[in-house]
Scaffold this active site. Sequence first.
Site: not given
Length: 390
Positions: A192, A194, A351
């Site tokens: 992950h 970001n 979503i």
Amino acid sequence: MASSLFSTPSQTLAPAPATARLRVAPPAQVPFPRLPRRVARGLRVRSSVAIEKETPESEPPQTFLREDGRGAGSGSVRERFEAMIRRVQGEICAALEEADGSGAQFVEDVWSRPGGGGGISRVLQDGRVFEKAGVNVSVVYGVMPPDAYRAAKGEAGKNGAADGHKAGPVPFFAAGISSVLHPKNPFAPTLHFNYRYFETDAPKDAPGAPRQWWFGGGTDLTPSYIIEEDVKHFHSVQKQACDKFDLSFYPKFKKWCDDYFCIKHRNERRGLGGIFFDDLNDYDQEMLLGFATECADSVLPAYIPIIERRKDTPFNEEHKAWQQLRRGRYVEFNLVYDRGTTFGLKTGGRIESILVSLPLTARWQYDHKPERGTEEWKLLDACMNPKEWI
């Protein structure tokens, strides 16, 4: 990305739409690649608190910024950050498609906001190597309601500005890139990352919301099995990126990562860490822009060598079952503790974008306890007792 694009509340300022789905060829190594695409229709998502409805677009623009004093052509931090995250998105998608080797390609959503900005969401699903890989960018600006501003600042329970006056709408700018990569092989780790930049201005009727800016982000590794060569390589690349700017960054941001990605109800970390930082504005702005760029550029050298070594490692059903249990932990953290995910769900974001970080499959087995001394136990022990890897 785009909702889950950010790991902090700024992520949901611009939920991506479900309407424009496009087939993406491997991006060229240019800042804003032109991509062939396939368009399908979808449903718009209602939002009771979301800042503004998004509009599907057939192709990404050269820039999401306006031509104003701080927009396109200004040389501003906003402009250079957008150029960086869009370049990195193209490079990472190309590298992942090459590593997958199946001919699978990223599907793309492009969207804009009438008030300012937009985003590009890309997802590769059920490839040969990657079960699910998402790489999203978002560049949005305009005015957000005071409730959204307070939630973004972690002040959702406060009723007004710092001086007791009720705050009005807050002008903002938020841009970021976010990615979660879930490989199929249990010996290939999930990744992950970001990186984001955020600004607010002070409207005349909101003395409690002064103009401010900050950078945030990080890169972290979530394996199912500890292969020390891989973990040390990953942390070494993170440390090298940090050390170019400040020798205190790696130890400080490594601990921050261990503390943030903690599943508190189990007293265990989601994975084996990396770096994480937020609300970073106590250094020179140009220096932090360079630091965020260096960190984003370190993703591929940190991860691709690991994937190439592990994507074809033989495994059995027991290895896969353990990976599924660890995927369950990933889901628990994201749905219960991740500030970006919970903020997105509470504010009516899209979503599909909010939950794109979740794996295709996961497992919860009642009262599962790996036998002490096994490879599974070693991973769990490292998640409960964070280690220094380098």
